[in-house]
Design an enzyme around this catalytic site. Sequence first.
Site, PDB file in Angstrom:
ATOM      1  N   ARG A 107      -7.132 -66.515 -26.613  1.00  0.00           N
ATOM      2  CA  ARG A 107      -8.166 -66.894 -27.579  1.00  0.00           C
ATOM      3  C   ARG A 107      -9.228 -67.849 -27.041  1.00  0.00           C
ATOM      4  O   ARG A 107     -10.202 -68.130 -27.731  1.00  0.00           O
ATOM      5  CB  ARG A 107      -7.521 -67.477 -28.832  1.00  0.00           C
ATOM      6  CG  ARG A 107      -6.580 -66.517 -29.547  1.00  0.00           C
ATOM      7  CD  ARG A 107      -7.274 -65.238 -30.005  1.00  0.00           C
ATOM      8  NE  ARG A 107      -6.330 -64.373 -30.736  1.00  0.00           N
ATOM      9  CZ  ARG A 107      -6.655 -63.234 -31.302  1.00  0.00           C
ATOM     10  NH1 ARG A 107      -7.898 -62.768 -31.222  1.00  0.00           N
ATOM     11  NH2 ARG A 107      -5.748 -62.510 -31.936  1.00  0.00           N
ATOM     12  N   GLN A 158      -6.694 -63.307 -37.616  1.00  0.00           N
ATOM     13  CA  GLN A 158      -6.490 -63.172 -36.168  1.00  0.00           C
ATOM     14  C   GLN A 158      -5.389 -64.114 -35.686  1.00  0.00           C
ATOM     15  O   GLN A 158      -4.569 -63.754 -34.840  1.00  0.00           O
ATOM     16  CB  GLN A 158      -7.803 -63.456 -35.421  1.00  0.00           C
ATOM     17  CG  GLN A 158      -8.897 -62.454 -35.767  1.00  0.00           C
ATOM     18  CD  GLN A 158     -10.200 -62.721 -35.020  1.00  0.00           C
ATOM     19  OE1 GLN A 158     -10.515 -63.847 -34.656  1.00  0.00           O
ATOM     20  NE2 GLN A 158     -10.982 -61.680 -34.835  1.00  0.00           N
ATOM     21  N   HIS A 172      -0.355 -64.038 -33.777  1.00  0.00           N
ATOM     22  CA  HIS A 172       0.460 -64.741 -32.781  1.00  0.00           C
ATOM     23  C   HIS A 172       1.800 -65.059 -33.423  1.00  0.00           C
ATOM     24  O   HIS A 172       1.993 -66.118 -34.014  1.00  0.00           O
ATOM     25  CB  HIS A 172      -0.308 -65.952 -32.245  1.00  0.00           C
ATOM     26  CG  HIS A 172      -1.568 -65.524 -31.562  1.00  0.00           C
ATOM     27  ND1 HIS A 172      -1.610 -65.226 -30.217  1.00  0.00           N
ATOM     28  CD2 HIS A 172      -2.788 -65.226 -32.061  1.00  0.00           C
ATOM     29  CE1 HIS A 172      -2.823 -64.803 -29.906  1.00  0.00           C
ATOM     30  NE2 HIS A 172      -3.565 -64.786 -31.008  1.00  0.00           N
ATOM     31  N   ARG A 173       2.712 -64.097 -33.325  1.00  0.00           N
ATOM     32  CA  ARG A 173       3.954 -64.102 -34.107  1.00  0.00           C
ATOM     33  C   ARG A 173       4.907 -65.205 -33.747  1.00  0.00           C
ATOM     34  O   ARG A 173       5.811 -65.516 -34.499  1.00  0.00           O
ATOM     35  CB  ARG A 173       4.668 -62.741 -33.909  1.00  0.00           C
ATOM     36  CG  ARG A 173       3.899 -61.585 -34.468  1.00  0.00           C
ATOM     37  CD  ARG A 173       4.354 -60.300 -33.831  1.00  0.00           C
ATOM     38  NE  ARG A 173       3.948 -60.230 -32.423  1.00  0.00           N
ATOM     39  CZ  ARG A 173       4.285 -59.267 -31.583  1.00  0.00           C
ATOM     40  NH1 ARG A 173       5.068 -58.303 -32.011  1.00  0.00           N
ATOM     41  NH2 ARG A 173       3.855 -59.278 -30.331  1.00  0.00           N
ATOM     42  N   ARG A 221      -2.124 -68.054 -55.155  1.00  0.00           N
ATOM     43  CA  ARG A 221      -1.464 -67.689 -56.416  1.00  0.00           C
ATOM     44  C   ARG A 221      -1.178 -68.970 -57.200  1.00  0.00           C
ATOM     45  O   ARG A 221      -1.278 -69.017 -58.402  1.00  0.00           O
ATOM     46  CB  ARG A 221      -0.128 -66.976 -56.133  1.00  0.00           C
ATOM     47  CG  ARG A 221      -0.281 -65.718 -55.343  1.00  0.00           C
ATOM     48  CD  ARG A 221       1.085 -65.151 -54.997  1.00  0.00           C
ATOM     49  NE  ARG A 221       1.712 -64.565 -56.173  1.00  0.00           N
ATOM     50  CZ  ARG A 221       2.998 -64.233 -56.238  1.00  0.00           C
ATOM     51  NH1 ARG A 221       3.796 -64.462 -55.224  1.00  0.00           N
ATOM     52  NH2 ARG A 221       3.487 -63.699 -57.320  1.00  0.00           N
ATOM     53  N   LEU A 264       5.135 -74.987 -26.754  1.00  0.00           N
ATOM     54  CA  LEU A 264       4.109 -75.145 -25.714  1.00  0.00           C
ATOM     55  C   LEU A 264       3.916 -73.873 -24.882  1.00  0.00           C
ATOM     56  O   LEU A 264       2.777 -73.517 -24.546  1.00  0.00           O
ATOM     57  CB  LEU A 264       4.507 -76.328 -24.818  1.00  0.00           C
ATOM     58  CG  LEU A 264       3.469 -76.866 -23.857  1.00  0.00           C
ATOM     59  CD1 LEU A 264       2.166 -77.226 -24.568  1.00  0.00           C
ATOM     60  CD2 LEU A 264       4.015 -78.098 -23.131  1.00  0.00           C
TER      61      LEU A 264
HETATM   62  C1  LIG Z   1      -9.706 -60.086 -27.738  1.00  0.00           C
HETATM   63  C2  LIG Z   1      -8.638 -59.561 -28.649  1.00  0.00           C
HETATM   64  C3  LIG Z   1      -8.851 -58.405 -29.370  1.00  0.00           C
HETATM   65  C4  LIG Z   1      -7.870 -57.907 -30.236  1.00  0.00           C
HETATM   66  N1  LIG Z   1      -8.119 -56.769 -30.935  1.00  0.00           N
HETATM   67  C5  LIG Z   1      -7.171 -56.292 -31.781  1.00  0.00           C
HETATM   68  C6  LIG Z   1      -7.408 -55.105 -32.555  1.00  0.00           C
HETATM   69  O1  LIG Z   1      -8.449 -54.480 -32.470  1.00  0.00           O
HETATM   70  N2  LIG Z   1      -6.456 -54.690 -33.416  1.00  0.00           N
HETATM   71  C7  LIG Z   1      -5.269 -55.343 -33.537  1.00  0.00           C
HETATM   72  O2  LIG Z   1      -4.425 -54.923 -34.331  1.00  0.00           O
HETATM   73  N3  LIG Z   1      -5.021 -56.468 -32.806  1.00  0.00           N
HETATM   74  C8  LIG Z   1      -5.930 -56.950 -31.960  1.00  0.00           C
HETATM   75  N4  LIG Z   1      -5.666 -58.100 -31.248  1.00  0.00           N
HETATM   76  C9  LIG Z   1      -4.377 -58.796 -31.439  1.00  0.00           C
HETATM   77  C10 LIG Z   1      -3.422 -58.510 -30.276  1.00  0.00           C
HETATM   78  O3  LIG Z   1      -3.080 -57.133 -30.249  1.00  0.00           O
HETATM   79  C11 LIG Z   1      -2.132 -59.358 -30.422  1.00  0.00           C
HETATM   80  O4  LIG Z   1      -1.464 -58.996 -31.604  1.00  0.00           O
HETATM   81  C12 LIG Z   1      -2.429 -60.836 -30.483  1.00  0.00           C
HETATM   82  O5  LIG Z   1      -3.319 -61.213 -29.473  1.00  0.00           O
HETATM   83  C13 LIG Z   1      -1.133 -61.625 -30.356  1.00  0.00           C
HETATM   84  O6  LIG Z   1      -0.665 -61.517 -29.025  1.00  0.00           O
HETATM   85  P1  LIG Z   1       0.857 -61.563 -28.671  1.00  0.00           P
HETATM   86  O7  LIG Z   1       1.585 -60.425 -29.319  1.00  0.00           O
HETATM   87  O8  LIG Z   1       0.952 -61.691 -27.182  1.00  0.00           O
HETATM   88  O9  LIG Z   1       1.287 -62.968 -29.329  1.00  0.00           O
HETATM   89  P2  LIG Z   1       2.652 -63.386 -30.011  1.00  0.00           P
HETATM   90  O10 LIG Z   1       2.955 -62.520 -31.149  1.00  0.00           O
HETATM   91  O11 LIG Z   1       2.571 -64.876 -30.275  1.00  0.00           O
HETATM   92  O12 LIG Z   1       3.679 -63.147 -28.902  1.00  0.00           O
HETATM   93  C14 LIG Z   1       3.819 -64.036 -27.806  1.00  0.00           C
HETATM   94  C15 LIG Z   1       4.761 -63.397 -26.812  1.00  0.00           C
HETATM   95  O13 LIG Z   1       6.011 -63.086 -27.446  1.00  0.00           O
HETATM   96  C16 LIG Z   1       6.301 -61.698 -27.310  1.00  0.00           C
HETATM   97  N5  LIG Z   1       6.799 -61.212 -28.588  1.00  0.00           N
HETATM   98  C17 LIG Z   1       6.329 -61.524 -29.811  1.00  0.00           C
HETATM   99  N6  LIG Z   1       7.015 -60.901 -30.765  1.00  0.00           N
HETATM  100  C18 LIG Z   1       7.934 -60.154 -30.134  1.00  0.00           C
HETATM  101  C19 LIG Z   1       8.933 -59.270 -30.568  1.00  0.00           C
HETATM  102  N7  LIG Z   1       9.129 -59.009 -31.849  1.00  0.00           N
HETATM  103  N8  LIG Z   1       9.677 -58.691 -29.624  1.00  0.00           N
HETATM  104  C20 LIG Z   1       9.497 -58.922 -28.323  1.00  0.00           C
HETATM  105  N9  LIG Z   1       8.569 -59.748 -27.844  1.00  0.00           N
HETATM  106  C21 LIG Z   1       7.790 -60.353 -28.729  1.00  0.00           C
HETATM  107  C22 LIG Z   1       4.999 -61.004 -26.969  1.00  0.00           C
HETATM  108  O14 LIG Z   1       5.200 -59.900 -26.170  1.00  0.00           O
HETATM  109  C23 LIG Z   1       4.224 -62.094 -26.256  1.00  0.00           C
HETATM  110  O15 LIG Z   1       4.489 -62.098 -24.891  1.00  0.00           O
HETATM  111  C24 LIG Z   1      -6.626 -58.604 -30.372  1.00  0.00           C
HETATM  112  C25 LIG Z   1      -6.419 -59.772 -29.643  1.00  0.00           C
HETATM  113  C26 LIG Z   1      -7.394 -60.254 -28.785  1.00  0.00           C
HETATM  114  C27 LIG Z   1      -7.134 -61.533 -28.028  1.00  0.00           C
END
Ligand SMILES: Cc1cc2nc3c(=O)[nH]c(=O)nc-3n(C[C@H](O)[C@H](O)[C@H](O)COP(=O)(O)OP(=O)(O)OC[C@H]3O[C@@H](n4cnc5c(N)ncnc54)[C@H](O)[C@@H]3O)c2cc1C
Length: 231
Positions: free
Chosen positions: A185, A77, A81-82, A92, A175
């Site tokens: 989370r 999980q 958060h990419r 490995r 931050l």
């Molecule tokens: C309660 C809950 C349930 C979930 N259930 C599922 C599920 O069932 N299946 C599943 O697959 N996932 C699930 N997730 C994961 C969710 O879909 C997100 O992948 C995860 O929360 C990361 O969020 P994020 O993309 O905002 O974060 P980050 O990847 O850290 O991104 C942070 C910010 O940067 C932006 N960003 C990141 N990468 C890029 C990019 N390449 N281009 C443009 N903008 C970018 C995002 O839009 C975001 O605003 C769940 C998450 C939560 C909290």
Amino acid sequence: MSKEITVLDRGFVRLIDHLGSDLRVVEAARVSYRSPSKGEEQDKKLLFYLFKNMHSSPFEQCSLTFNIKLPLFVQAQLVRHRMARLNQVSARYTKMHDDFYFPAIWRKQDDKNKQASKGEFSAIENSQFTHFLKEECSEAYRHYEYLVEQGVSREMARMILPQNLYTEIYWNIDLNNLFKFLNLRLDAHAQQEIREYAEAIYLLAKEVFPWSFEAFDKFKFQIVEREHSHG
Ligand SMILES: Cc1cc2nc3c(=O)[nH]c(=O)nc-3n(C[C@H](O)[C@H](O)[C@H](O)COP(=O)(O)OP(=O)(O)OC[C@H]3O[C@@H](n4cnc5c(N)ncnc54)[C@H](O)[C@@H]3O)c2cc1C
């Protein structure tokens, strides 16, 4: 010695170090109009203004590095958060330890939210389920060791190990993206296990960025600080 918070039964979050400070956020914002610090009160006011109005890039000038020990299923999980950078112990390169997460409480399936859990089992059921899990883990680890002893590569032998195996990572995040992570989370919809990690991360980060977290608490939500043991 970096500060450590114990999470779950044998996991932890440790703040290794951080870059910047609340003042760095303010200084970074002020470079826009080449204005120096205007004293603590004005600086804090500006930081709150930035947070409230989602002028988020000055917060990206600061970052934190954590050392986190967590079960594989929680790590799956966390890696979503990419915007965070991560290094993980290699299964490995090294042999995995007999180190598994055993929950204190088994939660029931929520009957409304398909993704959630709700309510507890009787003490007898609870200890029976833990017994099952312990049995499975010990059998899996025994087979893992056997495969390794037979010369099977560690990269393949690991397939036999369950998702509650502990792993360890270094996790670096700025931050601004930390706030996005915490927003998702710390929320009640997040799985309890990752929520406990988020709470530990929140507490450690708050100590080094007090104004920023005051703004986070004020404009996002208040969290109930759980009791964590400090090491
Ligand atoms: C309660 C809950 C349930 C979930 N259930 C599922 C599920 O069932 N299946 C599943 O697959 N996932 C699930 N997730 C994961 C969710 O879909 C997100 O992948 C995860 O929360 C990361 O969020 P994020 O993309 O905002 O974060 P980050 O990847 O850290 O991104 C942070 C910010 O940067 C932006 N960003 C990141 N990468 C890029 C990019 N390449 N281009 C443009 N903008 C970018 C995002 O839009 C975001 O605003 C769940 C998450 C939560 C909290």
